[in-house]
Scaffold this motif. Structure first.
Motif, PDB file in Angstrom:
ATOM      1  N   LEU A 171      50.995  84.571 -32.112  1.00 11.09           N
ATOM      2  CA  LEU A 171      50.731  83.138 -31.969  1.00 11.09           C
ATOM      3  C   LEU A 171      50.990  82.660 -30.535  1.00 11.09           C
ATOM      4  O   LEU A 171      50.241  81.837 -30.005  1.00 11.09           O
ATOM      5  CB  LEU A 171      51.586  82.349 -32.967  1.00 11.09           C
ATOM      6  N   LYS A 172      52.016  83.171 -29.920  1.00 13.05           N
ATOM      7  CA  LYS A 172      52.278  82.802 -28.523  1.00 13.05           C
ATOM      8  C   LYS A 172      51.130  83.240 -27.613  1.00 13.05           C
ATOM      9  O   LYS A 172      50.832  82.580 -26.607  1.00 13.05           O
ATOM     10  CB  LYS A 172      53.592  83.422 -28.053  1.00 13.05           C
ATOM     11  N   ALA A 173      50.474  84.321 -27.993  1.00 12.50           N
ATOM     12  CA  ALA A 173      49.365  84.832 -27.178  1.00 12.50           C
ATOM     13  C   ALA A 173      48.161  83.899 -27.197  1.00 12.50           C
ATOM     14  O   ALA A 173      47.299  83.978 -26.313  1.00 12.50           O
ATOM     15  CB  ALA A 173      48.955  86.220 -27.669  1.00 12.50           C
ATOM     16  N   VAL A 174      48.080  82.997 -28.192  1.00 13.82           N
ATOM     17  CA  VAL A 174      46.944  82.080 -28.281  1.00 13.82           C
ATOM     18  C   VAL A 174      47.359  80.623 -28.067  1.00 13.82           C
ATOM     19  O   VAL A 174      46.610  79.707 -28.416  1.00 13.82           O
ATOM     20  CB  VAL A 174      46.196  82.223 -29.632  1.00 13.82           C
ATOM     21  N   TRP A 175      48.535  80.408 -27.496  1.00  9.94           N
ATOM     22  CA  TRP A 175      48.925  79.036 -27.167  1.00  9.94           C
ATOM     23  C   TRP A 175      47.854  78.399 -26.283  1.00  9.94           C
ATOM     24  O   TRP A 175      47.380  79.030 -25.322  1.00  9.94           O
ATOM     25  CB  TRP A 175      50.230  79.027 -26.397  1.00  9.94           C
ATOM     26  N   ALA A 212      55.072  52.246 -38.855  1.00 14.10           N
ATOM     27  CA  ALA A 212      56.022  52.475 -37.765  1.00 14.10           C
ATOM     28  C   ALA A 212      56.098  53.962 -37.403  1.00 14.10           C
ATOM     29  O   ALA A 212      56.127  54.328 -36.222  1.00 14.10           O
ATOM     30  CB  ALA A 212      57.403  51.959 -38.166  1.00 14.10           C
ATOM     31  N   GLN A 213      56.127  54.829 -38.422  1.00 15.15           N
ATOM     32  CA  GLN A 213      56.132  56.271 -38.165  1.00 15.15           C
ATOM     33  C   GLN A 213      54.847  56.703 -37.482  1.00 15.15           C
ATOM     34  O   GLN A 213      54.864  57.527 -36.560  1.00 15.15           O
ATOM     35  CB  GLN A 213      56.292  57.036 -39.481  1.00 15.15           C
ATOM     36  N   LEU A 214      53.737  56.149 -37.944  1.00 13.44           N
ATOM     37  CA  LEU A 214      52.445  56.488 -37.367  1.00 13.44           C
ATOM     38  C   LEU A 214      52.430  56.196 -35.876  1.00 13.44           C
ATOM     39  O   LEU A 214      52.008  57.034 -35.061  1.00 13.44           O
ATOM     40  CB  LEU A 214      51.342  55.702 -38.078  1.00 13.44           C
ATOM     41  N   ALA A 215      52.918  55.027 -35.515  1.00 14.56           N
ATOM     42  CA  ALA A 215      52.935  54.642 -34.107  1.00 14.56           C
ATOM     43  C   ALA A 215      53.865  55.540 -33.307  1.00 14.56           C
ATOM     44  O   ALA A 215      53.535  55.989 -32.202  1.00 14.56           O
ATOM     45  CB  ALA A 215      53.363  53.182 -33.980  1.00 14.56           C
ATOM     46  N   SER A 216      55.048  55.824 -33.883  1.00 13.83           N
ATOM     47  CA  SER A 216      56.036  56.636 -33.178  1.00 13.83           C
ATOM     48  C   SER A 216      55.566  58.066 -32.975  1.00 13.83           C
ATOM     49  O   SER A 216      55.671  58.631 -31.874  1.00 13.83           O
ATOM     50  CB  SER A 216      57.351  56.619 -33.953  1.00 13.83           C
ATOM     51  N   LEU A 217      55.021  58.672 -34.038  1.00 12.16           N
ATOM     52  CA  LEU A 217      54.578  60.062 -33.942  1.00 12.16           C
ATOM     53  C   LEU A 217      53.336  60.207 -33.077  1.00 12.16           C
ATOM     54  O   LEU A 217      53.207  61.166 -32.311  1.00 12.16           O
ATOM     55  CB  LEU A 217      54.320  60.619 -35.347  1.00 12.16           C
ATOM     56  N   SER A 218      52.421  59.258 -33.175  1.00 17.72           N
ATOM     57  CA  SER A 218      51.204  59.312 -32.362  1.00 17.72           C
ATOM     58  C   SER A 218      51.522  59.179 -30.885  1.00 17.72           C
ATOM     59  O   SER A 218      50.864  59.793 -30.034  1.00 17.72           O
ATOM     60  CB  SER A 218      50.230  58.207 -32.790  1.00 17.72           C
ATOM     61  N   ALA A 219      52.544  58.384 -30.571  1.00 17.57           N
ATOM     62  CA  ALA A 219      52.919  58.162 -29.165  1.00 17.57           C
ATOM     63  C   ALA A 219      53.405  59.444 -28.497  1.00 17.57           C
ATOM     64  O   ALA A 219      53.371  59.560 -27.270  1.00 17.57           O
ATOM     65  CB  ALA A 219      54.002  57.096 -29.089  1.00 17.57           C
ATOM     66  N   LYS A 220      53.833  60.409 -29.305  1.00 15.41           N
ATOM     67  CA  LYS A 220      54.311  61.679 -28.747  1.00 15.41           C
ATOM     68  C   LYS A 220      53.169  62.646 -28.444  1.00 15.41           C
ATOM     69  O   LYS A 220      53.393  63.741 -27.949  1.00 15.41           O
ATOM     70  CB  LYS A 220      55.306  62.324 -29.713  1.00 15.41           C
ATOM     71  N   LYS A 221      51.960  62.214 -28.758  1.00 13.49           N
ATOM     72  CA  LYS A 221      50.739  62.961 -28.449  1.00 13.49           C
ATOM     73  C   LYS A 221      50.801  64.429 -28.895  1.00 13.49           C
ATOM     74  O   LYS A 221      50.622  65.356 -28.095  1.00 13.49           O
ATOM     75  CB  LYS A 221      50.428  62.882 -26.958  1.00 13.49           C
ATOM     76  N   PRO A 222      51.029  64.650 -30.176  1.00 15.50           N
ATOM     77  CA  PRO A 222      51.060  66.044 -30.659  1.00 15.50           C
ATOM     78  C   PRO A 222      49.665  66.662 -30.632  1.00 15.50           C
ATOM     79  O   PRO A 222      48.661  65.969 -30.821  1.00 15.50           O
ATOM     80  CB  PRO A 222      51.574  65.899 -32.098  1.00 15.50           C
ATOM     81  N   ALA A 223      49.623  67.952 -30.401  1.00 21.79           N
ATOM     82  CA  ALA A 223      48.345  68.669 -30.435  1.00 21.79           C
ATOM     83  C   ALA A 223      47.965  69.015 -31.870  1.00 21.79           C
ATOM     84  O   ALA A 223      46.777  69.087 -32.196  1.00 21.79           O
ATOM     85  CB  ALA A 223      48.435  69.937 -29.596  1.00 21.79           C
ATOM     86  N   GLN A 244      44.777  68.706 -37.571  1.00 20.44           N
ATOM     87  CA  GLN A 244      45.627  68.895 -38.741  1.00 20.44           C
ATOM     88  C   GLN A 244      45.430  70.295 -39.315  1.00 20.44           C
ATOM     89  O   GLN A 244      44.302  70.725 -39.551  1.00 20.44           O
ATOM     90  CB  GLN A 244      45.324  67.833 -39.800  1.00 20.44           C
ATOM     91  N   VAL A 245      46.551  70.986 -39.534  1.00 17.18           N
ATOM     92  CA  VAL A 245      46.554  72.343 -40.062  1.00 17.18           C
ATOM     93  C   VAL A 245      47.278  72.329 -41.402  1.00 17.18           C
ATOM     94  O   VAL A 245      48.384  71.795 -41.515  1.00 17.18           O
ATOM     95  CB  VAL A 245      47.271  73.324 -39.107  1.00 17.18           C
ATOM     96  N   LYS A 270      43.852  80.127 -35.823  1.00 15.87           N
ATOM     97  CA  LYS A 270      42.508  79.535 -35.768  1.00 15.87           C
ATOM     98  C   LYS A 270      42.548  78.186 -35.066  1.00 15.87           C
ATOM     99  O   LYS A 270      41.672  77.861 -34.252  1.00 15.87           O
ATOM    100  CB  LYS A 270      41.933  79.386 -37.171  1.00 15.87           C
ATOM    101  N   ALA A 271      43.553  77.379 -35.405  1.00 18.79           N
ATOM    102  CA  ALA A 271      43.647  76.051 -34.811  1.00 18.79           C
ATOM    103  C   ALA A 271      43.929  76.106 -33.315  1.00 18.79           C
ATOM    104  O   ALA A 271      43.309  75.384 -32.522  1.00 18.79           O
ATOM    105  CB  ALA A 271      44.745  75.258 -35.515  1.00 18.79           C
ATOM    106  N   MET A 272      44.825  76.982 -32.910  1.00 16.98           N
ATOM    107  CA  MET A 272      45.218  77.036 -31.510  1.00 16.98           C
ATOM    108  C   MET A 272      44.172  77.704 -30.631  1.00 16.98           C
ATOM    109  O   MET A 272      44.063  77.418 -29.437  1.00 16.98           O
ATOM    110  CB  MET A 272      46.553  77.753 -31.364  1.00 16.98           C
ATOM    111  N   SER A 273      43.390  78.605 -31.224  1.00 12.34           N
ATOM    112  CA  SER A 273      42.343  79.269 -30.436  1.00 12.34           C
ATOM    113  C   SER A 273      41.042  78.476 -30.428  1.00 12.34           C
ATOM    114  O   SER A 273      40.082  78.856 -29.762  1.00 12.34           O
ATOM    115  CB  SER A 273      42.099  80.678 -30.989  1.00 12.34           C
TER     116      SER A 273
END
Length: 275
Positions: A171-175, A212-223, A244-245, A270-273
């Protein structure tokens, strides 16, 4: 080693019987702080004896198999995505009556009721259902000591450690861009983020995400968002750009817990590649 026997109970409803039984709060209020129930069974088996195990779901069943149990009966069919909603049947009680150990999770309200209704002398054992490799390894080791199958449990833990190391490297190989991706996880899928070596940005659930969670989590810009296949609330962070995985915690009918790690890694890869 003998093939693990997995029998899924299928008969008529237990509605009348359930109405006559007290629902024991928290799946066995007499359970000691250690997490092992106070059933009147014989506990650890004598050397050479093979424990007969009843597990409420394939998840507990997989932990039992990993710990060295060969005779494992699973009560809740794999097709039931939310195990706590399952309505036990009379045939479930028949299986429990012959068991040495009954494995359950604290969020399953029917486990203690099943044991009491069957009049079983089995030992009721609460299982810590967490696929975090360190926690899973420790739980399998504990069950192996309880079953009298320490060697089998130790061998499985060695395979788990090797599998996790292998998958983590893949998995690290496809970051993306060679960097650890930022992820948001449902509370029961955080282990998959660790498997990928991802950077945690927060968790949600099991309740639906609040504004509130939606705003907080989205602000962290997760991949990525690691959703729970068995407790999905739909698209978690819409319009955030996060992919979403879906992560599956429950093993299949073969009770292969290592397959859960391999399957999660395949989805993450699959998601990361981008495939």
């Amino acid at each position: 080693m003998a093939r693990t026997r997995v029998r899924t109970a299928r008969l008529a409803s237990l509605v009348a019987l359930s109405a006559a039984l007290p629902l024991l709060a928290g799946c066995g209020e007499d359970k000691p702080a250690s997490g092992t129930g106070t059933g009147t069974g014989t506990g650890s088996k004598e050397a050479g004896d093979k424990p007969v195990v009843v597990a409420t779901t394939t998840w507990e069943g997989a932990f039992a198999k990993a710990a060295g149990a060969e005779d494992v009966t699973v009560i809740v069919p794999q097709s039931v995505h939310h195990a706590p909603d399952y309505d036990p049947k009379p045939s479930d009680l028949a299986a429990v009556a012959k068991a040495d150990f009954v494995l359950y999770a604290p969020f399953e309200p029917y486990a203690a009721k099943i044991k009491e209704a069957a009049g079983s002398k089995a030992k009721l054992v609460e299982v810590n259902l967490d696929n975090d490799p360190a926690k899973a390894g420790a739980e399998v080791t504990r069950l192996g000591a309880l079953f009298g199958t320490k060697d089998a449990a130790s061998q499985w833990k060695t395979r788990l450690d090797a599998e996790v190391t292998k998958l983590n490297g893949e998995l690290k190989a496809v970051w993306p861009d060679g960097k650890s991706p930022t992820v948001v996880s449902q509370v029961f899928t955080a282990w998959a983020a660790g498997l990928a070596g991802a950077t945690p940005a927060g968790t949600y659930g099991p309740e639906p995400v609040t504004p509130a969670q939606l705003a907080s989590l989205s602000a962290k810009k997760p991949a990525f968002v690691l959703d729970n296949a068995h407790m999905s609330t739909g698209t978690v962070l819409p319009d955030s750009g996060a992919k979403q995985v879906t992560v599956v915690n429950y093993p299949g009918e073969d009770l292969d817990l290592l397959a859960v790690y391999r399957n999660a890694a395949a989805e993450l890869k699959k998601a990361m590649s981008g495939s």
